[in-house]
Scaffold this motif. Structure first.
Motif, PDB file in Angstrom:
ATOM      1  N   GLN A  53     -63.734 -27.440 -16.767  1.00  0.00           N
ATOM      2  CA  GLN A  53     -64.684 -28.395 -17.617  1.00  0.00           C
ATOM      3  C   GLN A  53     -64.072 -30.261 -17.577  1.00  0.00           C
ATOM      4  OE1 GLN A  53     -67.850 -28.002 -18.622  1.00  0.00           O
ATOM      5  NE2 GLN A  53     -67.254 -25.842 -17.493  1.00  0.00           N
ATOM      6  N   ALA A  54     -62.734 -30.111 -17.611  1.00  0.00           N
ATOM      7  CA  ALA A  54     -62.005 -31.321 -17.544  1.00  0.00           C
ATOM      8  C   ALA A  54     -61.043 -31.381 -16.215  1.00  0.00           C
ATOM      9  CB  ALA A  54     -61.369 -31.423 -18.893  1.00  0.00           C
ATOM     10  N   LYS A  79     -68.994 -32.784 -15.548  1.00  0.00           N
ATOM     11  CA  LYS A  79     -67.279 -32.526 -15.843  1.00  0.00           C
ATOM     12  C   LYS A  79     -66.836 -33.772 -16.575  1.00  0.00           C
ATOM     13  CE  LYS A  79     -66.677 -29.188 -12.151  1.00  0.00           C
ATOM     14  NZ  LYS A  79     -66.360 -27.885 -12.966  1.00  0.00           N
ATOM     15  N   HIS A  80     -65.895 -33.530 -17.465  1.00  0.00           N
ATOM     16  CA  HIS A  80     -64.951 -34.585 -17.605  1.00  0.00           C
ATOM     17  C   HIS A  80     -64.033 -35.093 -16.440  1.00  0.00           C
ATOM     18  CE1 HIS A  80     -66.540 -34.237 -21.675  1.00  0.00           C
ATOM     19  NE2 HIS A  80     -66.114 -33.050 -21.941  1.00  0.00           N
ATOM     20  N   PRO A 125     -56.223 -31.214 -19.533  1.00  0.00           N
ATOM     21  CA  PRO A 125     -57.456 -30.890 -18.608  1.00  0.00           C
ATOM     22  C   PRO A 125     -56.938 -29.334 -18.056  1.00  0.00           C
ATOM     23  CG  PRO A 125     -55.773 -32.158 -17.526  1.00  0.00           C
ATOM     24  CD  PRO A 125     -55.425 -32.191 -18.942  1.00  0.00           C
ATOM     25  N   ASP A 126     -58.274 -28.859 -17.780  1.00  0.00           N
ATOM     26  CA  ASP A 126     -58.130 -27.540 -17.160  1.00  0.00           C
ATOM     27  C   ASP A 126     -57.330 -27.522 -15.791  1.00  0.00           C
ATOM     28  OD1 ASP A 126     -59.979 -26.357 -19.028  1.00  0.00           O
ATOM     29  OD2 ASP A 126     -61.348 -27.544 -18.019  1.00  0.00           O
ATOM     30  N   LEU A 127     -57.539 -28.797 -15.016  1.00  0.00           N
ATOM     31  CA  LEU A 127     -56.929 -28.941 -13.614  1.00  0.00           C
ATOM     32  C   LEU A 127     -56.547 -30.298 -13.296  1.00  0.00           C
ATOM     33  CD1 LEU A 127     -56.544 -27.466 -11.091  1.00  0.00           C
ATOM     34  CD2 LEU A 127     -59.084 -27.975 -10.347  1.00  0.00           C
ATOM     35  N   CYS A 128     -55.485 -30.607 -12.690  1.00  0.00           N
ATOM     36  CA  CYS A 128     -55.016 -32.178 -12.322  1.00  0.00           C
ATOM     37  C   CYS A 128     -54.928 -31.905 -10.729  1.00  0.00           C
ATOM     38  CB  CYS A 128     -53.953 -32.527 -13.355  1.00  0.00           C
ATOM     39  SG  CYS A 128     -53.320 -34.284 -12.553  1.00  0.00           S
ATOM     40  N   PHE A 129     -55.404 -32.837  -9.897  1.00  0.00           N
ATOM     41  CA  PHE A 129     -54.908 -33.104  -8.650  1.00  0.00           C
ATOM     42  C   PHE A 129     -54.069 -34.101  -8.571  1.00  0.00           C
ATOM     43  CE2 PHE A 129     -59.389 -31.320  -8.297  1.00  0.00           C
ATOM     44  CZ  PHE A 129     -59.029 -30.163  -7.796  1.00  0.00           C
ATOM     45  N   VAL A 130     -52.821 -33.773  -7.799  1.00  0.00           N
ATOM     46  CA  VAL A 130     -51.842 -34.792  -7.835  1.00  0.00           C
ATOM     47  C   VAL A 130     -51.311 -35.108  -6.477  1.00  0.00           C
ATOM     48  CG1 VAL A 130     -49.400 -34.979  -8.606  1.00  0.00           C
ATOM     49  CG2 VAL A 130     -50.756 -33.321  -9.830  1.00  0.00           C
TER      50      VAL A 130
END
Length: 201
Positions: A53-54, A79-80, A125-130
Motif C-alpha cells: 500500500q505504501a 498507492k502511497h 512503507p511496505d516496500l522500498c526500491f533502492v
C-alpha cells in the motif's frame, strides 16, 4: 594500525564503487531501456509489490534502473508513493500524487517539491526500491558514498528493501561495514530474488 586499516578499507570500497559505476555508465541507452523495462515488468507482476500500500521509490538518474512504469502504476492505483529529498546529512521521503510534483534538486536528482504544508511520510512503507552502485548476493550494497539510505533505514526494521540493479552490478561478496544496510531483495533482469535465495516473481 586501526586507522590505517580503516583508510585502506574505505579506499577499497571507493575503488569498487568507481569500477561498477563505470560499468553502468558504459551501458548503451537501448540496453538501459530494455533491461529497465524487463525489471519493471517483473515488479509489476510481483505479488509483494501488488499487495504493498505504501512504496518508497527513487527517480532514475543517468543509467540507473528506471522503474518509471512501476511508479506510474503506483500513482494510478492509489498507492502511497514517496520519494527521497536530502538536506545536509539527512534524508526524508515525501508522498506525491503526480510526477509533476518532482523537480531537480541536490546532486541533479529529481526530488519532491516542498510546500509549507508538506510533511515527511513518517509511516514505515511496505516496500522500498533502492538504487546503488553495486550489490552482492547476500544483500550487501555500496551506494554513492554519502550514507543517506544507511542512516535513514538504520532504525526501520520492518520495511522490505529491494535493491535495483542490472546483472553487471551484482557481485558475489562485498567488503561491507556494520553500518552498511543490507537489502532484503535484489531486483534485476534475471528476477526478483530474496537474499536468502528464495525467488518471488
Amino acid at each position: 594500525m586501526q586507522k590505517t586499516e580503516s583508510k585502506d578499507k574505505a579506499a577499497n570500497k571507493a575503488k569498487i564503487r568507481k569500477e561498477y559505476l563505470a560499468k553502468r555508465q558504459a551501458m548503451p541507452q537501448n540496453l538501459v531501456r530494455r533491461l529497465s523495462d524487463e525489471i519493471s515488468d517483473l515488479v509489476l507482476n510481483w505479488d509483494v509489490y501488488q499487495k504493498a500500500q505504501a512504496v518508497f521509490f527513487y527517480y532514475p538518474l543517468g543509467n540507473e534502473v528506471s522503474l518509471l512504469p512501476v511508479i506510474r502504476d503506483a500513482l494510478k492505483n492509489g498507492k502511497h508513493a514517496a520519494f527521497p529529498k536530502t538536506a545536509g546529512e539527512h534524508m526524508a521521503f515525501y508522498e506525491i500524487t503526480d510526477l509533476g510534483e518532482l523537480q531537480k534538486g541536490r546532486f541533479h536528482v529529481m526530488e519532491p517539491i516542498l510546500t509549507e504544508a508538506k510533511q515527511p511520510f513518517y509511516a514505515e512503507p511496505d516496500l522500498c526500491f533502492v538504487p546503488g552502485a553495486v550489490f552482492d548476493c547476500w544483500g550487501g550494497r555500496f551506494g554513492y558514498g554519502k550514507g543517506y539510505y544507511d542512516r535513514y533505514f538504520a532504525e526501520r526494521k520492518t520495511v522490505k528493501l529491494a535493491g535495483c540493479a542490472y546483472g553487471c552490478q551484482i557481485t558475489d561478496k562485498l567488503p561491507v561495514d556494520a553500518w552498511d544496510i543490507r537489502m532484503n531483495l535484489l531486483c534485476s533482469e534475471s528476477g526478483i530474488v530474496w537474499t536468502d535465495g528464495e525467488k518471488n516473481f
